[in-house]
Each structure stands twice: as structure tokens, then as C-alpha cells.
Design a protein around this motif. Structure first.
Motif, PDB file in Angstrom:
ATOM      1  N   VAL A 248     -11.996   9.767   2.994  1.00  0.00           N
ATOM      2  CA  VAL A 248     -11.205   8.841   1.740  1.00  0.00           C
ATOM      3  C   VAL A 248     -11.629  10.452   0.381  1.00  0.00           C
ATOM      4  CG1 VAL A 248     -10.269   7.717  -0.295  1.00  0.00           C
ATOM      5  CG2 VAL A 248     -11.595   6.885   1.945  1.00  0.00           C
TER       6      VAL A 248
ATOM      7  N   LEU B 226     -11.356  11.086  -3.018  1.00  0.00           N
ATOM      8  CA  LEU B 226     -11.604  10.818  -4.249  1.00  0.00           C
ATOM      9  C   LEU B 226     -11.762  10.565  -5.228  1.00  0.00           C
ATOM     10  CD1 LEU B 226     -14.734   8.207  -4.161  1.00  0.00           C
ATOM     11  CD2 LEU B 226     -12.469   7.503  -3.447  1.00  0.00           C
TER      12      LEU B 226
ATOM     13  N   ASN C 190     -15.868  12.360  -2.671  1.00  0.00           N
ATOM     14  CA  ASN C 190     -15.735  11.300  -1.624  1.00  0.00           C
ATOM     15  C   ASN C 190     -15.999  10.427  -1.152  1.00  0.00           C
ATOM     16  OD1 ASN C 190     -13.699  14.232  -0.849  1.00  0.00           O
ATOM     17  ND2 ASN C 190     -15.915  14.787  -1.847  1.00  0.00           N
TER      18      ASN C 190
ATOM     19  N   GLN D 142     -12.554   5.815  -9.429  1.00  0.00           N
ATOM     20  CA  GLN D 142     -11.469   6.225  -7.848  1.00  0.00           C
ATOM     21  C   GLN D 142     -12.049   5.606  -6.992  1.00  0.00           C
ATOM     22  OE1 GLN D 142      -9.465   7.677  -9.388  1.00  0.00           O
ATOM     23  NE2 GLN D 142      -8.931   9.623  -8.009  1.00  0.00           N
ATOM     24  N   PHE D 143     -13.385   5.257  -6.860  1.00  0.00           N
ATOM     25  CA  PHE D 143     -13.951   4.348  -6.068  1.00  0.00           C
ATOM     26  C   PHE D 143     -12.983   3.106  -5.347  1.00  0.00           C
ATOM     27  CE2 PHE D 143     -16.647   1.714  -2.912  1.00  0.00           C
ATOM     28  CZ  PHE D 143     -17.402   2.766  -1.983  1.00  0.00           C
TER      29      PHE D 143
ATOM     30  N   LYS E 250      -9.654   2.164  -7.171  1.00  0.00           N
ATOM     31  CA  LYS E 250      -8.919   2.507  -6.928  1.00  0.00           C
ATOM     32  C   LYS E 250      -7.847   2.788  -5.624  1.00  0.00           C
ATOM     33  CE  LYS E 250      -7.826   5.121 -10.927  1.00  0.00           C
ATOM     34  NZ  LYS E 250      -7.109   6.315 -11.966  1.00  0.00           N
ATOM     35  N   ALA E 251      -9.068   3.452  -4.206  1.00  0.00           N
ATOM     36  CA  ALA E 251      -9.210   3.351  -2.979  1.00  0.00           C
ATOM     37  C   ALA E 251      -9.331   2.400  -2.086  1.00  0.00           C
ATOM     38  CB  ALA E 251      -9.889   4.333  -2.561  1.00  0.00           C
TER      39      ALA E 251
ATOM     40  N   LEU F 123     -11.791   0.672  -1.823  1.00  0.00           N
ATOM     41  CA  LEU F 123     -13.210   0.240  -1.025  1.00  0.00           C
ATOM     42  C   LEU F 123     -14.048  -0.706  -1.693  1.00  0.00           C
ATOM     43  CD1 LEU F 123     -14.105   4.202  -0.246  1.00  0.00           C
ATOM     44  CD2 LEU F 123     -13.135   2.277   0.837  1.00  0.00           C
TER      45      LEU F 123
ATOM     46  N   ASP G 202      -5.877  13.434  -4.865  1.00  0.00           N
ATOM     47  CA  ASP G 202      -7.315  12.522  -4.655  1.00  0.00           C
ATOM     48  C   ASP G 202      -6.722  11.280  -4.216  1.00  0.00           C
ATOM     49  OD1 ASP G 202      -8.007  14.078  -6.221  1.00  0.00           O
ATOM     50  OD2 ASP G 202      -7.778  12.421  -8.453  1.00  0.00           O
ATOM     51  N   LEU G 203      -7.587  10.159  -3.688  1.00  0.00           N
ATOM     52  CA  LEU G 203      -6.932   9.298  -2.873  1.00  0.00           C
ATOM     53  C   LEU G 203      -6.124   8.960  -1.380  1.00  0.00           C
ATOM     54  CD1 LEU G 203      -6.030   6.825  -5.668  1.00  0.00           C
ATOM     55  CD2 LEU G 203      -8.191   7.549  -5.116  1.00  0.00           C
TER      56      LEU G 203
ATOM     57  N   GLU H 152      -5.950   9.657   2.386  1.00  0.00           N
ATOM     58  CA  GLU H 152      -7.822   9.432   3.602  1.00  0.00           C
ATOM     59  C   GLU H 152      -7.208  10.530   4.475  1.00  0.00           C
ATOM     60  OE1 GLU H 152      -7.451   5.433   4.433  1.00  0.00           O
ATOM     61  OE2 GLU H 152      -7.687   4.475   2.598  1.00  0.00           O
TER      62      GLU H 152
END
Length: 332
Positions: free
Chosen positions: A53, A55, A72, A92-93, A95-96, A98, A325-326, A328
Motif C-alpha cells: 500500500v 501511503l 508505505n 494515511q494508514f 485512510k487506507a 489498515l 497515494d493509497l 494497492e
């Protein structure tokens, strides 16, 4: 005889003093006496497989634009390995989608702020959210151990207060930082990933490129590096090569905008890898897939994905992914 109304006050004061003493005495992140880690909470079964991912894909410390700073996450069978921790990595983590509790290790490529600025904050945010329940290992160039100790020292008042008020475990006992001094070699292996590092030039300092071997495929992350054909040998036959990239016309515009000097331009060119050179590295490495990230410059919208891709494609005929960004990237 002490009045019952005074007992909570005295107990809290005593606990706070004890917590302050404990926090001050456990600043070194790699302490062998880390006996206070809590057992992990049971959770849903983790999905099998691996994915990378992205980030944050913007090179440099400037904040703003459509890209976040470098970070990342490699997810392997539900375990998360964070690679670089630029500003905004925690947001960001999340938002992903995770889970902070799934982080098992953190890898820092080099000691530039856009790659390590939120290292301590990421671990602290795990702790504050109740997600830091088992020890997390952090690896990086010489200096990462001192950085961890300095972070706990910087935040000792808040940490001591929260330990007293919320009954939290000292977070310094749950972060084990490790300086990596060799030029190349094994960093760690835990059954899910095997990680090796290779030192590359990023004048005026050095950078660690990382190779991750998983049951589902391999990933090489270049970090920041000048053009270095030896990196291609380190990345030989890799499934996914994540490489930093510089677009020369964009650098010229950046220097002009910043009223920079020829020395500033030369520094950027000499310490990074141009898009055309990245194509040469990927071809020499026989990389199956090339993912462009850490864009320099990364906040000029007039530079299109096609511009990045066309420069690389002069020398590399495989699959080219212009990172966002984001995004995968699955393995296997």
C-alpha cells in the motif's frame, strides 16, 4: 488518620511520581528488560496474501498538494510492515483501512525528515489508541536507536501522565529499535518476511534500500538514491521494484520557482535517480513490475502520468505503475 476524601489524591500523586521515574528509566527503546508487554487482543481471522500500500508518494518534506510524504505499508497475511514514516503516515494508514494493531515492524531508509519525521509519532499514536500491545521492532541506519530514546524523552511528561491516569504500560518497553550498520545483509526474518538491506549513495548521506521476500513474491524499495547500477543487482528478478524518480524539467521549474542556485539543482540531480535512469535500473534488474514513487517534484500538476511513464519506457519495457497515494499493489 487520613481522611477518605484525601486517599484518591495521594494515590494519584504517588502513581504519577512512580510513572515519571519509570518513564525516565526506560528511555532506551531496545531494552532487554521489556517484560510489561500485554498479550494481543483476539480479533478476526486475517486474510491470506500480500499487498503493498503506497501511503505517501511525494518526494521531499514540503506538505501540500495531492500527494502525502513518503510512507508505505507491506501487508503479509494480515501483518503490516511500515516502510518510511513521512509526515502524515498515521492519517494515511487509517485512510487506507489498515489496523494500527497489526503493525509488526518499521523500516526507515535514511535520516531525512521526509522519511522519518513521524517515526516516533506513529508508535505513540499506536500506544495512545490502545493498539500497541506487543513489542514492535524498528530498523534503520545508525541513529534510529538514539531517535527512539530521544522521542520518549521529549514526550516524557505526557507519557507519565497517561500512564498514571489511564494505567498504560510504558511505551518505551514496547518499541525495540535497531541500528543497521553493515553495507549489506540480513536485517530480520520472522516467518512472514525476510528482509535484507543494501546501502546506496544519497549525497551527502547514505540510504538503505530494502528487499522483502514473502511467500507471495518479492518487493524492493529503493528509498532515496543516486543512480546506482549496483542497486539493480540487489533487486535482481524482483516481482515489484518501488523506485524513487526525478523528472529533470520539473526540477528546473522547481529551482526557478524557489530562486535556487545551480548548486541546488546539481544537488537534486546528483542525489536522486532520473526517470530515464530508473528505466535502466529496472531493465538491468529484470524487475517484473516497476512502481514509481517518491516523485521529485511531486506537487506540480502539469507533470502528467504519461510524462513519467514515457521517460522510464525509453529503457524499460515491462509493466510501469505511476504510484498514487493509497494505491494497492497485490503480490502473487
Amino acid at each position: 488518620m487520613v481522611s477518605p476524601s484525601r486517599i484518591p489524591v495521594l494515590n494519584r500523586r504517588s502513581l504519577l511520581q512512580t510513572a515519571m521515574t519509570t518513564a525516565a528509566g526506560t528511555l532506551l527503546a531496545g531494552s532487554a528488560s521489556s517484560l510489561l508487554a500485554q498479550a494481543p487482543m483476539p480479533g478476526p481471522a486475517k486474510s491470506r496474501g500480500a499487498r503493498l500500500v503506497l501511503l505517501g508518494t511525494k518526494g521531499g518534506p514540503r506538505v501540500g498538494g495531492t500527494r502525502s510524504n513518503p510512507a508505505n505499508a507491506l501487508v503479509v497475511d494480515g501483518k503490516v510492515y511500515v516502510i518510511d514514516t513521512g509526515m502524515g503516515v498515521t492519517a494515511q494508514f487509517v485512510k487506507a483501512g489498515l489496523n494500527l494493531a497489526d503493525i509488526r515492524a518499521i523500516f526507515i531508509s535514511h535520516m531525512h525528515s521526509d522519511h522519518e519525521l513521524e517515526f516516533g509519532n506513529l508508535v505513540y499514536n499506536m500506544w495512545a489508541a490502545g493498539a500497541l500491545r506487543t513489542p514492535v521492532d524498528a530498523y534503520g541506519p545508525v541513529g534510529i536507536e538514539a531517535m527512539a530514546a530521544d522521542f520518549w524523552r521529549l514526550n516524557r511528561m505526557d507519557i507519565a501522565t497517561r500512564m498514571a491516569d489511564e494505567g498504560k504500560v510504558d511505551p518505551a518497553t514496547l518499541l525495540r529499535a535497531h541500528d543497521f550498520a553493515p553495507k549489506q545483509g540480513l536485517v530480520m526474518a520472522d516467518g512472514s518476511v525476510r528482509v535484507t538491506a543494501f546501502t546506496t549513495p544519497h549525497p551527502p548521506i547514505e540510504n538503505l534500500a530494502y528487499r522483502f521476500e514473502t511467500p507471495y513474491g518479492s518487493v524492493v524499495y529503493s528509498g532515496d538514491t543516486a543512480y546506482n547500477p549496483a542497486l539493480a543487482d540487489f533487486a535482481r528478478d524482483v516481482d515489484v521494484l518501488v523506485h524513487e524518480v526525478l523528472y529533470v524539467p520539473g526540477v528546473d521549474r522547481l529551482v526557478q520557482k524557489a530562486n535556487g542556485t545551480p548548486a541546488f539543482r546539481n544537488h537534486l540531480i546528483e542525489s536522486h535517480t532520473t526517470a530515464e535512469q530508473v528505466g535502466q535500473i529496472a531493465t538491468r534488474a529484470r524487475a517484473k513490475k516497476l512502481v514509481l514513487s517518491h516523485f521529485v517534484p511531486g506537487d506540480m500538476d502539469w507533470i502528467t502520468d504519461a510524462m513519467w511513464r514515457d521517460e522510464v519506457a525509453k529503457h524499460y519495457k515491462g509493466e510501469i505503475v505511476v504510484g498514487r497515494d493509497l494505491m494497492e499493489i497485490p503480490l502473487g
